[in-house]
Write a protein that holds these residues in place. Structure first.
Motif, PDB file in Angstrom:
ATOM      1  N   MET A 120       0.845  -1.205   0.000  1.00 37.24           N
ATOM      2  CA  MET A 120       0.000   0.000   0.000  1.00 37.24           C
ATOM      3  C   MET A 120       0.873   1.245   0.000  1.00 37.24           C
ATOM      4  O   MET A 120       1.791   1.374   0.806  1.00 37.24           O
ATOM      5  N   ASP A 121       0.624   2.148  -0.894  1.00 36.68           N
ATOM      6  CA  ASP A 121       1.384   3.395  -0.959  1.00 36.68           C
ATOM      7  C   ASP A 121       0.997   4.294   0.200  1.00 36.68           C
ATOM      8  O   ASP A 121      -0.157   4.321   0.640  1.00 36.68           O
ATOM      9  N   SER A 122       1.971   5.068   0.731  1.00 41.85           N
ATOM     10  CA  SER A 122       1.709   5.915   1.902  1.00 41.85           C
ATOM     11  C   SER A 122       0.629   6.945   1.622  1.00 41.85           C
ATOM     12  O   SER A 122      -0.055   7.392   2.528  1.00 41.85           O
ATOM     13  N   ASP A 123       0.430   7.348   0.345  1.00 42.09           N
ATOM     14  CA  ASP A 123      -0.605   8.321   0.025  1.00 42.09           C
ATOM     15  C   ASP A 123      -2.001   7.745   0.198  1.00 42.09           C
ATOM     16  O   ASP A 123      -2.992   8.465   0.232  1.00 42.09           O
ATOM     17  N   ASP A 124      -2.096   6.393   0.280  1.00 41.29           N
ATOM     18  CA  ASP A 124      -3.392   5.735   0.421  1.00 41.29           C
ATOM     19  C   ASP A 124      -3.670   5.319   1.857  1.00 41.29           C
ATOM     20  O   ASP A 124      -4.596   4.550   2.120  1.00 41.29           O
ATOM     21  N   MET A 125      -2.885   5.798   2.797  1.00 37.07           N
ATOM     22  CA  MET A 125      -3.049   5.372   4.186  1.00 37.07           C
ATOM     23  C   MET A 125      -4.360   5.849   4.779  1.00 37.07           C
ATOM     24  O   MET A 125      -4.969   5.161   5.589  1.00 37.07           O
ATOM     25  N   GLY A 126      -4.821   7.057   4.418  1.00 31.59           N
ATOM     26  CA  GLY A 126      -6.012   7.625   5.022  1.00 31.59           C
ATOM     27  C   GLY A 126      -7.296   7.086   4.413  1.00 31.59           C
ATOM     28  O   GLY A 126      -7.353   6.731   3.243  1.00 31.59           O
ATOM     29  N   ILE A 127      -8.340   7.039   5.226  1.00 27.25           N
ATOM     30  CA  ILE A 127      -9.660   6.647   4.763  1.00 27.25           C
ATOM     31  C   ILE A 127     -10.683   7.554   5.433  1.00 27.25           C
ATOM     32  O   ILE A 127     -10.614   7.806   6.634  1.00 27.25           O
ATOM     33  N   ALA A 128     -11.622   8.070   4.645  1.00 30.04           N
ATOM     34  CA  ALA A 128     -12.617   9.008   5.157  1.00 30.04           C
ATOM     35  C   ALA A 128     -13.587   8.305   6.104  1.00 30.04           C
ATOM     36  O   ALA A 128     -13.801   7.088   6.004  1.00 30.04           O
ATOM     37  N   PRO A 129     -14.193   9.052   7.041  1.00 34.92           N
ATOM     38  CA  PRO A 129     -15.077   8.432   8.037  1.00 34.92           C
ATOM     39  C   PRO A 129     -16.201   7.579   7.450  1.00 34.92           C
ATOM     40  O   PRO A 129     -16.411   6.445   7.893  1.00 34.92           O
ATOM     41  N   HIS A 130     -16.942   8.096   6.464  1.00 37.90           N
ATOM     42  CA  HIS A 130     -18.052   7.317   5.919  1.00 37.90           C
ATOM     43  C   HIS A 130     -17.554   6.031   5.269  1.00 37.90           C
ATOM     44  O   HIS A 130     -18.177   4.969   5.404  1.00 37.90           O
ATOM     45  N   ALA A 131     -16.437   6.111   4.566  1.00 42.19           N
ATOM     46  CA  ALA A 131     -15.872   4.914   3.950  1.00 42.19           C
ATOM     47  C   ALA A 131     -15.413   3.920   5.011  1.00 42.19           C
ATOM     48  O   ALA A 131     -15.620   2.705   4.886  1.00 42.19           O
ATOM     49  N   ALA A 132     -14.810   4.435   6.070  1.00 45.69           N
ATOM     50  CA  ALA A 132     -14.347   3.562   7.150  1.00 45.69           C
ATOM     51  C   ALA A 132     -15.517   2.868   7.834  1.00 45.69           C
ATOM     52  O   ALA A 132     -15.427   1.700   8.230  1.00 45.69           O
ATOM     53  N   ASN A 133     -16.621   3.589   7.950  1.00 43.56           N
ATOM     54  CA  ASN A 133     -17.790   3.036   8.630  1.00 43.56           C
ATOM     55  C   ASN A 133     -18.398   1.846   7.893  1.00 43.56           C
ATOM     56  O   ASN A 133     -19.070   1.008   8.496  1.00 43.56           O
ATOM     57  N   THR A 134     -18.167   1.768   6.595  1.00 44.00           N
ATOM     58  CA  THR A 134     -18.759   0.693   5.787  1.00 44.00           C
ATOM     59  C   THR A 134     -17.730  -0.306   5.288  1.00 44.00           C
ATOM     60  O   THR A 134     -18.064  -1.190   4.492  1.00 44.00           O
ATOM     61  N   SER A 135     -16.493  -0.193   5.754  1.00 42.71           N
ATOM     62  CA  SER A 135     -15.430  -1.035   5.212  1.00 42.71           C
ATOM     63  C   SER A 135     -15.260  -2.367   5.939  1.00 42.71           C
ATOM     64  O   SER A 135     -14.551  -3.244   5.458  1.00 42.71           O
ATOM     65  N   GLY A 136     -15.860  -2.512   7.100  1.00 44.83           N
ATOM     66  CA  GLY A 136     -15.790  -3.785   7.805  1.00 44.83           C
ATOM     67  C   GLY A 136     -14.408  -4.168   8.292  1.00 44.83           C
ATOM     68  O   GLY A 136     -13.964  -5.310   8.118  1.00 44.83           O
ATOM     69  N   PHE A 137     -13.706  -3.234   8.910  1.00 45.13           N
ATOM     70  CA  PHE A 137     -12.382  -3.540   9.453  1.00 45.13           C
ATOM     71  C   PHE A 137     -12.493  -4.605  10.550  1.00 45.13           C
ATOM     72  O   PHE A 137     -13.380  -4.539  11.404  1.00 45.13           O
ATOM     73  N   GLU A 138     -11.589  -5.562  10.528  1.00 43.90           N
ATOM     74  CA  GLU A 138     -11.586  -6.602  11.557  1.00 43.90           C
ATOM     75  C   GLU A 138     -11.061  -6.076  12.883  1.00 43.90           C
ATOM     76  O   GLU A 138     -11.429  -6.577  13.944  1.00 43.90           O
ATOM     77  N   ARG A 139     -10.196  -5.079  12.803  1.00 41.80           N
ATOM     78  CA  ARG A 139      -9.648  -4.480  14.013  1.00 41.80           C
ATOM     79  C   ARG A 139      -9.747  -2.955  13.907  1.00 41.80           C
ATOM     80  O   ARG A 139      -9.432  -2.388  12.863  1.00 41.80           O
ATOM     81  N   LEU A 196      -7.701   6.694  10.062  1.00 40.12           N
ATOM     82  CA  LEU A 196      -8.947   7.440   9.912  1.00 40.12           C
ATOM     83  C   LEU A 196      -8.642   8.908   9.628  1.00 40.12           C
ATOM     84  O   LEU A 196      -8.133   9.631  10.492  1.00 40.12           O
ATOM     85  N   SER A 197      -8.934   9.354   8.426  1.00 39.68           N
ATOM     86  CA  SER A 197      -8.661  10.748   8.044  1.00 39.68           C
ATOM     87  C   SER A 197      -9.501  11.702   8.886  1.00 39.68           C
ATOM     88  O   SER A 197     -10.712  11.539   9.007  1.00 39.68           O
ATOM     89  N   GLY A 198      -8.840  12.699   9.490  1.00 36.84           N
ATOM     90  CA  GLY A 198      -9.548  13.645  10.343  1.00 36.84           C
ATOM     91  C   GLY A 198      -9.804  13.137  11.738  1.00 36.84           C
ATOM     92  O   GLY A 198     -10.297  13.871  12.596  1.00 36.84           O
ATOM     93  N   GLY A 199      -9.474  11.871  11.986  1.00 35.84           N
ATOM     94  CA  GLY A 199      -9.628  11.298  13.317  1.00 35.84           C
ATOM     95  C   GLY A 199     -11.061  11.271  13.815  1.00 35.84           C
ATOM     96  O   GLY A 199     -12.027  11.408  13.060  1.00 35.84           O
ATOM     97  N   MET A 200     -11.190  11.087  15.116  1.00 34.92           N
ATOM     98  CA  MET A 200     -12.520  11.029  15.720  1.00 34.92           C
ATOM     99  C   MET A 200     -13.243  12.367  15.627  1.00 34.92           C
ATOM    100  O   MET A 200     -14.475  12.411  15.664  1.00 34.92           O
ATOM    101  N   GLU A 201     -12.491  13.463  15.499  1.00 36.49           N
ATOM    102  CA  GLU A 201     -13.140  14.759  15.307  1.00 36.49           C
ATOM    103  C   GLU A 201     -13.996  14.721  14.042  1.00 36.49           C
ATOM    104  O   GLU A 201     -15.155  15.168  14.041  1.00 36.49           O
ATOM    105  N   ALA A 202     -13.454  14.186  12.955  1.00 42.90           N
ATOM    106  CA  ALA A 202     -14.204  14.084  11.702  1.00 42.90           C
ATOM    107  C   ALA A 202     -15.343  13.079  11.828  1.00 42.90           C
ATOM    108  O   ALA A 202     -16.435  13.284  11.288  1.00 42.90           O
ATOM    109  N   TRP A 203     -15.101  11.994  12.542  1.00 47.41           N
ATOM    110  CA  TRP A 203     -16.147  10.973  12.749  1.00 47.41           C
ATOM    111  C   TRP A 203     -17.343  11.584  13.478  1.00 47.41           C
ATOM    112  O   TRP A 203     -18.496  11.384  13.101  1.00 47.41           O
ATOM    113  N   PHE A 204     -17.059  12.356  14.510  1.00 49.43           N
ATOM    114  CA  PHE A 204     -18.133  13.028  15.250  1.00 49.43           C
ATOM    115  C   PHE A 204     -18.862  14.036  14.369  1.00 49.43           C
ATOM    116  O   PHE A 204     -20.094  14.134  14.402  1.00 49.43           O
TER     117      PHE A 204
END
Length: 275
Positions: free
Chosen positions: A1-20, A88-96
């Protein structure tokens, strides 16, 4: 994975089904977080990743406050060979901000965690301290040049019940320093306008106001039932009356005064110091 792809937006993260989901915020264990997230320090995670991430390919989301520390941790894990790590891009601040679902520990509501977030993080406050503030009551005597900022900060900090007592009305000459009042309020009762300001600032606070000059005949009744009395009046006579009530009721009294660029502050605890 390229370092530029490390971040994921909150809505995308919420539906991505991360195991951890690993939350590396300092107070993650006692504040709202993503459902199923595990609280872990960044140092512990990077020292022994295998303790928290089962395999090198386990889809894992790293979470922090604003997304900077989580990105640093994710990059370090990627360098160590973990191939499915996202920050998580923007962290929990963005999630909230996106109003996505969270797990909220007891004592405080999700909104209270957000409102008081900065002071909850302070050493000596924490969730329990914030809960104690919300369960406390304070009477402020005098809401002028000193009482106005005292009210503003006590209401803003989440003191559960506040009573303001003042017999004065707002004057035009008050406004340059008593900034809780407005030009439109000139001539109105200070106590009523102060209470209205505090309610707008923090609707969670139970506000009471009394347009009243305290005397030896009414002070005990007006001040009883509070945890702390704060004296901000410029009247020595009133200050002495409150002191007498403090001793009679056994309620600690905080006395403050200002003169030009000088100030005084003292705390009197009946039975524990001079009164």
């Amino acid at each position: 994975m390229d370092s530029d792809d490390m971040g994921i937006a909150p809505h995308a993260a919420n539906t991505s089904g991360f195991e951890r989901v690993l939350d590396i915020r300092f107070a993650a264990a006692t504040t709202p977080t993503i459902e199923g997230a595990r609280s872990v320090s960044s140092a512990a995670l990077l020292e022994d990743p295998s303790h928290f991430i089962p395999t090198m390919t386990t889809p894992t989301l790293i979470v922090c406050d604003i997304g900077l520390r989580s990105r640093t941790a994710a990059l370090a894990l990627q360098t160590a060979g973990y191939s499915s790590i996202r920050s998580l891009s923007g962290g929990m601040e963005a999630w909230f901000d996106e109003k996505l679902p969270v797990h909220t520990p007891g004592l405080l509501t999700a909104e209270q965690y957000r409102r008081y977030d900065r002071q909850i993080k302070l050493p000596g406050v924490g969730v329990e301290g914030q809960h104690r503030l919300g369960s406390s009551s304070v009477a402020i005597v005098g809401v002028g040049g000193l009482g106005a900022p005292v009210l503003s900060y006590l209401a803003g900090s989440g003191v559960g019940r506040i009573t303001v007592i003042d017999s004065g009305v707002i004057e035009l000459s008050n406004l340059h320093r008593q900034t809780i009042y407005t030009t439109q309020g000139v001539g109105a009762e200070k106590a009523e306008q102060a209470a209205a300001f505090a309610t707008q600032l923090n609707p969670e606070v139970e506000m009471h106001h009394r347009h009243l000059t305290l005397s030896s005949s009414n002070a005990a009744e007006a001040l009883s039932g509070h945890d702390v009395l704060v004296v901000c009046t410029d009247s020595f006579e009133t200050a002495h009356v409150v002191n007498e009530a403090s001793v009679e009721l056994g309620i600690p009294m905080v006395f403050g005064s200002v003169y030009r660029t000088e100030g005084q502050l003292a705390v009197f605890h009946p039975g524990g110091g001079g009164c």
